[in-house]
Enzyme design. Structure first.
Site, short mmCIF file in Angstrom:
data_model
loop_
_atom_site.label_atom_id
_atom_site.label_comp_id
_atom_site.label_asym_id
_atom_site.label_seq_id
_atom_site.Cartn_x
_atom_site.Cartn_y
_atom_site.Cartn_z
N GLU A 88 2.69 4.78 -4.10
CA GLU A 88 2.70 5.73 -5.24
C GLU A 88 4.03 6.48 -5.33
O GLU A 88 4.41 6.79 -6.45
CB GLU A 88 1.53 6.70 -5.10
CG GLU A 88 0.16 6.06 -5.22
CD GLU A 88 -0.23 5.20 -3.99
OE1 GLU A 88 0.27 5.51 -2.89
OE2 GLU A 88 -1.00 4.26 -4.16
N ASP A 133 -9.08 3.31 -2.44
CA ASP A 133 -10.08 3.75 -1.47
C ASP A 133 -11.39 4.19 -2.11
O ASP A 133 -11.69 5.38 -2.20
CB ASP A 133 -9.51 4.87 -0.60
CG ASP A 133 -8.36 4.38 0.25
OD1 ASP A 133 -8.21 3.15 0.40
OD2 ASP A 133 -7.58 5.22 0.74
N ASP A 190 0.86 -1.18 0.00
CA ASP A 190 0.00 0.00 0.00
C ASP A 190 0.90 1.23 0.00
O ASP A 190 2.11 1.13 0.24
CB ASP A 190 -0.88 -0.05 1.26
CG ASP A 190 -1.93 1.05 1.31
OD1 ASP A 190 -2.30 1.56 0.24
OD2 ASP A 190 -2.37 1.40 2.42
O1 MIG Z 1 -5.83 5.16 4.04
O2 MIG Z 1 -3.49 1.01 5.70
O3 MIG Z 1 -6.00 2.06 0.37
O4 MIG Z 1 -6.84 -0.14 1.86
O5 MIG Z 1 -6.74 0.08 4.65
C1 MIG Z 1 -4.60 5.02 4.54
C2 MIG Z 1 -4.66 1.72 5.84
C3 MIG Z 1 -3.73 3.85 4.14
C4 MIG Z 1 -4.97 2.98 2.31
C5 MIG Z 1 -5.44 1.74 1.62
C6 MIG Z 1 -6.42 1.03 2.49
C7 MIG Z 1 -5.79 0.71 3.82
C8 MIG Z 1 -5.31 2.00 4.49
N1 MIG Z 1 -4.39 2.69 3.59
#
Ligand code: MIG
Length: 788
Positions: free
Chosen positions: A409, A483, A406
């Site tokens: 980017e 998200d 995650d």
């Molecule tokens: O929103 O790790 O898209 O699936 O649960 C902050 C916490 C960071 C974004 C991800 C989401 C995940 C969340 N992350």
């Protein structure tokens, strides 16, 4: 000020499109060396090379001779291609067997035709060049009948004609809507469908790029804010051919472990060992299959990657082993940010071994993410990828087989939402700024993770889920669409988004089922799970403060529906797995827009609310609340309602009943599908493998069964079970011949042939043997047990 009318102040209008454009101008010289055509023009240099008969690469640099180094998206080497060159006064024509490139000299204009002489790309008014902002730009003629598909992960409808699209990997928590662009993935590839011809363009540029597919003049364009103008044209002539050509260049998806295709349950976050055990207990007790549970950021010690919090998860090894014994795997999240903490070994190594991204002056770049101030591995270096991959022993030693990437980017909590674009990546000795390489950060993190885990699992397949990526991401991971929210509109949006990911080489994708942020309702969860049953990637995930959305969160009625559809996923597993194998080999996605199968049917061109699984099954989810009917378009042929066996004529729109417990599914007559029994994916013997033949009056059907061990790479060595079934039938006779190949023995020794269609069969022959007596007629079907 951005959300007031100031944002559209007349003084802000940029120069009229194209007026600051510097055309590359006339050709000054043309030469050829080792298969590279070098064209020098008044305002730039162009190199053209053929990768295969059907793939040509054009590279333009306004300032110097172009570099032919490729981005990491491209893994294919140039094949030797034979071509002819015809030099005329006004133009040079280079032809391979499948495509012809014409270079007009005054000014330089490139056009490409296919082997039938049909135009793929052409330029007239404007061609290649650069603009005052220093961007490299390319204009091409837009044709009236063009439709555009691909572009990776984008909001909006299927056909991108009329849109502007930007590629810049971005963490977007704000609700995704039709003008939310860009998102997490950047796949600068698209296909044009023009009448019955299709071809593709891949603009391989790892910085910020823009595509302008608006219809205001007869051109479309793409441009890059940094780097060279480097693009490939794939000759098609069908969309499927184009996808195969594109994935030959950028790589195929490896076959995922079978457990990764099952139902997955996630939440931000299951915070403690007890919570995880209780969750698993619920699944088992309720008989809802689940293959994987996700651990979001709370499992870590202060969000330090490669750690477990000792209080919340006192004994991860035992927990993971217990779950594994119950057939369930755990997938932990791993973000790229490494906490600045001189007593934390990963940070120590990162600093002392020089693994982090730095400014040109030599100082480490720090950004604020979950752990607070953090440093970011410089994945553009091979040795850093190796290091990061090795660190995953922490997980693989605990028995973990899948990783969730995650924030890659990379996302940073600041104004620009990402790393300072001035940061200088080492890039294996070819330093470039983050501005130039931003879009490959996630891809390279994926590579590091996938390759590291693969090495550690010693022959077992690993699974990676990644939020960010670039062209080629399919080589390492599956993609979820970030998200989203628990909005019906987001359920609707997920269909074209996933179909276009599939049309961009990413076959293994899916949205968070139920929606991530905001509060799901029972109905929404039921409908979304129905849809998720047929998305290649199937995970229910929700945010911290959102209503719980585990299958049992909305009472018994919803639980029953959700459970039935999760089970249905497993019933369809043999069919889905076979399609994954096909996607692995050809790049043709599992989940397909109808236009991929019916490219001359105008009703399919922008059909965004239904999709296909393979080439013969149509899924039409319901995506509005309190709705019990929907319109379904069925293309030519006859289609069988999966639930009622009713035969519907294609070429028409039908109004279909779909109460909350019903997901409309249609199977094309004169085709077959495979089904399994209801259960979890691993370590349970398949006891009811079935082939369903949807018979018409008379005809021939060829169906290939595919199975392998579902967990190793032995399939690459031919350890597979394939059986080509050929059916010939009329209304009263059916003959099946089988042709088994491969060395794998499936765990089932027999399967059942289910023949749909209400004719009276008087004779059923299998491989020359009369088995009519074995057949049992039941509710308009014949059921025939067979050994393999
Ligand atoms: O929103 O790790 O898209 O699936 O649960 C902050 C916490 C960071 C974004 C991800 C989401 C995940 C969340 N992350």
């Amino acid at each position: 000020m951005q959300d007031t009318s100031f944002a559209i102040h007349p003084g802000k209008k940029k120069e009229i499109k194209g007026t600051d454009f510097q055309d590359i101008g006339n050709v000054l010289s043309f030469s050829e060396q080792n298969g590279v055509f070098m064209i020098k023009c008044e305002h730039g240099y162009v190199h053209v090379t053929f990768y295969t008969n059907s793939i040509v690469r054009v590279v333009m640099n306004p300032d110097t001779e172009p570099s032919l180094t490729t981005s990491p998206a491209v893994i294919k080497e140039r094949e030797p291609v034979s071509y002819t060159v015809n030099k005329g006064k006004e133009e040079v024509v280079v032809a391979t067997e499948n495509m012809t490139l014409t270079v007009r000299k005054s000014p330089l204009r490139i056009s490409i035709t296919d082997k039938e002489g049909l135009t793929l790309v052409n330029e007239s008014e404007k061609g290649l060049g650069s603009n005052a902002a220093g961007e490299v730009v390319c204009f091409k003629n837009m044709h009236q009948h063009d439709h555009y598909y691909g572009f990776g992960e984008k909001t909006g409808f299927l056909d991108k004609k009329g849109n502007q699209l930007t590629m810049w990997n971005s963490d977007v928590y704000a609700p995704h809507n039709p003008e939310t662009d860009p998102l997490y993935q950047s796949i600068p590839f698209f296909m044009t469908l023009r009448d019955d011809l299709a071809f593709g363009i891949f603009f391989d540029n790892t910085g910020k790029t823009h595509f302008d597919m608006r219809e205001e003049d007869d051109t479309y364009s793409f441009r890059g804010e940094s780097g060279q103008l480097d693009y490939y044209v794939f000759a098609g002539p069908t969309m499927k051919d184009t996808l195969t050509q594109y994935t030959a260049l950028t790589g195929n998806m490896p076959l995922p472990p079978k457990w990764a295709l099952g139902y997955h349950q996630s939440r931000y976050s299951y915070e403690t060992e007890e919570e995880v055990r209780e969750l698993v207990h619920n699944f088992l007790e309720k008989g809802i299959p689940v293959d994987a549970i996700y651990l979001d950021i709370h499992y870590m010690d202060g969000y330090r990657v490669f750690t477990f919090d000792k209080n919340r998860f006192p004994n991860p090894k035992k927990l993971l082993q217990d779950l594994r014994d119950q057939g369930i795997r755990v997938v932990p999240i791993v973000d790229p940010g490494v906490k600045e903490d001189s007593e934390y070994s990963i940070y120590q190594e990162g600093v002392t071994q020089d693994r982090f991204c730095k400014y040109i002056e030599g100082t480490i770049y720090f950004g604020d993410v979950w752990p607070g101030n953090s440093a970011f591995p410089d994945f553009t270096n091979r040795d850093v990828r190796k290091w990061w991959g090795e660190k995953h022993r922490f997980y693989s030693d605990l028995g973990i087989e899948g990783i969730w990437n995650d924030m890659n980017e990379p996302a940073v909590f600041n104004e620009t939402k990402t790393m300072d674009t001035k940061v200088m990546h080492e890039n294996d000795g070819d330093p470039k700024t983050h501005r130039e390489l931003h879009n490959i950060y996630g891809l390279l993190m994926g590579e590091a993770t996938y390759e590291g885990m693969k090495r550690q699992l010693k022959g077992k397949r690993t699974f990676l889920l990644t939020r960010a990526g670039y062209a080629g991401v399919q080589r390492y991971g599956s993609v979820w669409t970030g998200d989203n929210r628990s909005f019906w509109e987001h359920l609707q949006m997920a269909i074209p988004m996933c179909m276009n990911l599939g049309m961009s080489g990413v076959a293994f994708c899916g949205p968070d089922v139920g929606g991530f942020a905001h509060d799901a309702t029972g109905q929404l969860l039921a409908r979304w799970t129905q849809f998720g049953t047929f998305t290649p990637y199937f995970r229910n995930h929700s945010a911290l403060d959102a209503a719980r959305q585990e299958p049992w969160s909305f009472g018994e009625n919803i639980e029953e529906i959700v459970k039935n559809y999760i089970q249905l996923r497993y019933v369809w597993m043999p069919e889905l797995y076979r399609l994954f194998k096909e996607a692995h080999e050809s790049g043709i996605p599992v989940m397909r827009p109808l236009v991929l199968e019916y490219p001359t049917d105008k009703h399919t061109f922008n059909l965004s609310d239904q999709f296909m699984i393979g080439d013969n099954v149509i899924i039409a989810p319901v995506m509005t609340p309190d709705t019990e009917h929907r319109v379904v378009y069925l293309p030519e042929g006859s289609w069988v309602n999966y639930w009622t066996e009713e035969v519907l004529e294609g070429g028409h729109h039908h109004l279909i009943y779909a109460g909350l417990e019903t997901l409309p599914i249609f199977v094309k007559q004169n085709t077959a599908i495979a089904h399994g029994a209801i259960k979890s994916t691993t370590e349970v013997k398949e006891e009811n493998y079935q082939i369903h033949l949807y018979k018409g009056k008379e005809g021939k059907v060829v169906y290939r069964i595919y199975e392998d061990d579902g967990q190793t790479f032995d399939y690459e060595q031919g350890k597979v079970y394939e059986n080509e079934l050929t059916f010939h039938y009329s209304s009263d006779k059916l003959e099946l011949t089988t042709n088994r190949t491969g060395t794998y023995e499936p765990d089932w020794e027999s399967f059942t042939l289910v023949i749909h269609g209400d004719d009276d069969l008087t004779q059923i022959m299998i491989d020359g043997k009369d088995v009519t007596k074995l057949a049992e007629a039941k509710a308009g079907k014949y059921i025939v047990p067979l050994s393999i």
